[in-house]
Design an enzyme around this catalytic site. Structure first.
Site, short mmCIF file in Angstrom:
data_model
loop_
_atom_site.label_atom_id
_atom_site.label_comp_id
_atom_site.label_asym_id
_atom_site.label_seq_id
_atom_site.Cartn_x
_atom_site.Cartn_y
_atom_site.Cartn_z
N ARG A 161 29.91 152.31 17.62
CA ARG A 161 31.16 151.56 17.49
C ARG A 161 32.21 152.30 18.31
O ARG A 161 32.19 153.53 18.38
CB ARG A 161 31.59 151.47 16.03
CG ARG A 161 30.58 150.80 15.10
CD ARG A 161 31.04 150.91 13.64
NE ARG A 161 30.10 150.27 12.73
CZ ARG A 161 29.08 150.90 12.13
NH1 ARG A 161 28.90 152.20 12.35
NH2 ARG A 161 28.27 150.25 11.33
N LYS A 185 30.75 154.66 9.33
CA LYS A 185 31.33 153.95 8.19
C LYS A 185 30.98 154.67 6.89
O LYS A 185 29.87 155.18 6.73
CB LYS A 185 30.80 152.52 8.14
CG LYS A 185 31.54 151.56 9.06
CD LYS A 185 31.11 150.13 8.78
CE LYS A 185 31.95 149.14 9.58
NZ LYS A 185 31.57 147.75 9.27
N HIS A 254 32.31 145.87 21.02
CA HIS A 254 31.25 145.47 20.09
C HIS A 254 30.16 144.67 20.80
O HIS A 254 29.01 144.67 20.37
CB HIS A 254 31.82 144.68 18.91
CG HIS A 254 31.22 145.08 17.60
ND1 HIS A 254 31.40 146.33 17.06
CD2 HIS A 254 30.41 144.42 16.74
CE1 HIS A 254 30.75 146.42 15.92
NE2 HIS A 254 30.13 145.27 15.70
N ARG A 257 27.76 147.11 21.91
CA ARG A 257 26.93 147.53 20.77
C ARG A 257 25.82 146.51 20.52
O ARG A 257 24.66 146.87 20.31
CB ARG A 257 27.82 147.69 19.54
CG ARG A 257 27.09 148.09 18.25
CD ARG A 257 28.14 148.41 17.18
NE ARG A 257 27.62 148.42 15.84
CZ ARG A 257 27.02 149.48 15.27
NH1 ARG A 257 26.86 150.59 15.97
NH2 ARG A 257 26.61 149.43 14.02
N HIS A 280 23.37 151.36 10.45
CA HIS A 280 23.43 150.27 9.48
C HIS A 280 22.92 150.75 8.12
O HIS A 280 21.84 151.36 8.04
CB HIS A 280 22.55 149.08 9.93
CG HIS A 280 23.15 148.30 11.05
ND1 HIS A 280 22.40 147.50 11.88
CD2 HIS A 280 24.43 148.18 11.48
CE1 HIS A 280 23.19 146.93 12.78
NE2 HIS A 280 24.43 147.33 12.55
N TYR A 289 19.27 141.08 15.08
CA TYR A 289 18.96 141.28 16.50
C TYR A 289 17.54 140.87 16.85
O TYR A 289 17.24 140.55 17.99
CB TYR A 289 19.22 142.74 16.89
CG TYR A 289 20.68 143.10 16.77
CD1 TYR A 289 21.60 142.62 17.69
CD2 TYR A 289 21.14 143.88 15.72
CE1 TYR A 289 22.95 142.93 17.58
CE2 TYR A 289 22.48 144.20 15.60
CZ TYR A 289 23.38 143.72 16.52
OH TYR A 289 24.71 144.01 16.40
#
Length: 312
Positions: A161, A185, A254, A257, A280, A289
């Protein structure tokens, strides 16, 4: 009217749960929206199920909020009332008997196609070639354009990110430029790798220059004023590059990404490795994806149209 202790809730999320800055800002915004609704409708404690349903209708019908926004505002509110009830059992959560289903259209991410990526990288090569001919110092990158291209390459290779990359400090990069310690995150740390030899060497040189310039706790990437490069500034650079190269829709961090994840899966990398690379928390997030890759396969097969080839 009920009293909403927004700041205490946001501070608790930050201090006790390690919630990130952007999420905390969203929480505060969500709770301010409900506070305005509560004041306008003169709500009083204890709030009821009907109050929550009325707020849902307000978001949907009066404000015209998107489904994803509605869901986020309700989830934030539910978390707030659960936290409040935990602190004071005399104030039960009005969500106890509420069942609201918000249908959110599942949108596929929009990676950048390979031809566009090639055009962007070619722009970087052309820039480096001009600098080399002018006899500039090779202890680079020094110009902001060089830094922009370096960041783009890192985004493509690592899937980071942009906020993760712009928050990297000098000490977070290994001396050979091959590893980056990332704070993602939820304050989850992970290590990402820079496998491409040429990119790794450029990255090492940049890190070495920054290490010589100051503290190892300093930001790795700086803006034109010598302060930490911010995500918003980098997005503006990408918009300018998009206009210059005629790229539509415009480039965003993004989308790089998304491109990283899609390219890795299309090249046969195991999905769990891609999950680890992207940071993730859930494999379900990464699985989108795979579906995107299948979509690309279908379009490619439609372009080829084997039966038409055989009928020639």
């Amino acid at each position: 009217m009920p009293r909403f202790d927004h700041n205490a809730f946001v501070n608790a999320c930050r201090d006790e749960r390690g919630v990130g800055h952007h999420t905390l800002r969203a929480y505060a915004q969500d709770l301010r929206t409900f506070a305005r609704f509560a004041e306008a409708h003169r709500l009083s404690d204890p709030l009821s199920k009907d109050d929550i349903l009325a707020y849902h209708r307000h978001l949907r019908d009066e404000l015209g909020a998107k489904p994803a926004t509605i869901e986020r505002r309700l989830v934030t509110l539910k978390s707030y009332f659960a936290w409040r009830e935990d602190r004071n059992s005399a104030l039960p959560s009005p969500f106890a008997d509420v069942r609201i289903s918000v249908r959110i259209p599942r949108r596929l991410p929009r990676p950048i196609d390979r031809d566009t990526l090639r055009a962007v990288l070619k722009e970087g090569k052309d820039t480096f070639a001009v600098r080399s001919k002018s006899g500039a110092d090779d202890a680079m990158p020094t110009s902001q354009n060089d830094v922009t291209i370096l960041i783009i390459k890192l985004l493509i290779v690592t899937g980071l990110r942009i906020s993760e990359l712009t928050n990297v400090k000098v000490r977070d990069v290994s001396h050979d430029g091959g590893q980056i310690l990332v704070n993602g995150k939820g304050s989850r740390e992970r290590i990402v790798f820079v496998p491409n030899r040429e990119l790794r060497e450029d990255f090492r040189r940049h890190s070495e220059v920054r290490r010589k310039e100051g503290s190892v706790a300093a930001p790795l990437f700086l803006n034109t004023e010598g302060r930490r490069l911010r995500s918003a500034t980098f997005r503006k650079r990408l918009r300018a590059m998009s206009r210059r190269l005629g790229i539509e829709p415009h480039l965003t961090p993004h989308r790089f990404r998304h491109s990283a994840a899609t390219l890795l899966i299309e090249e046969g990398i195991d999905i769990r490795m891609v999950q680890a690379l992207l940071g993730h928390a859930s494999l379900r997030t990464t699985e989108i994806y795979v579906r995107l890759s299948n979509h690309a396969l279908r379009r490619a097969l439609e372009r080829v149209n084997i039966l038409d080839v055989l009928s020639v």
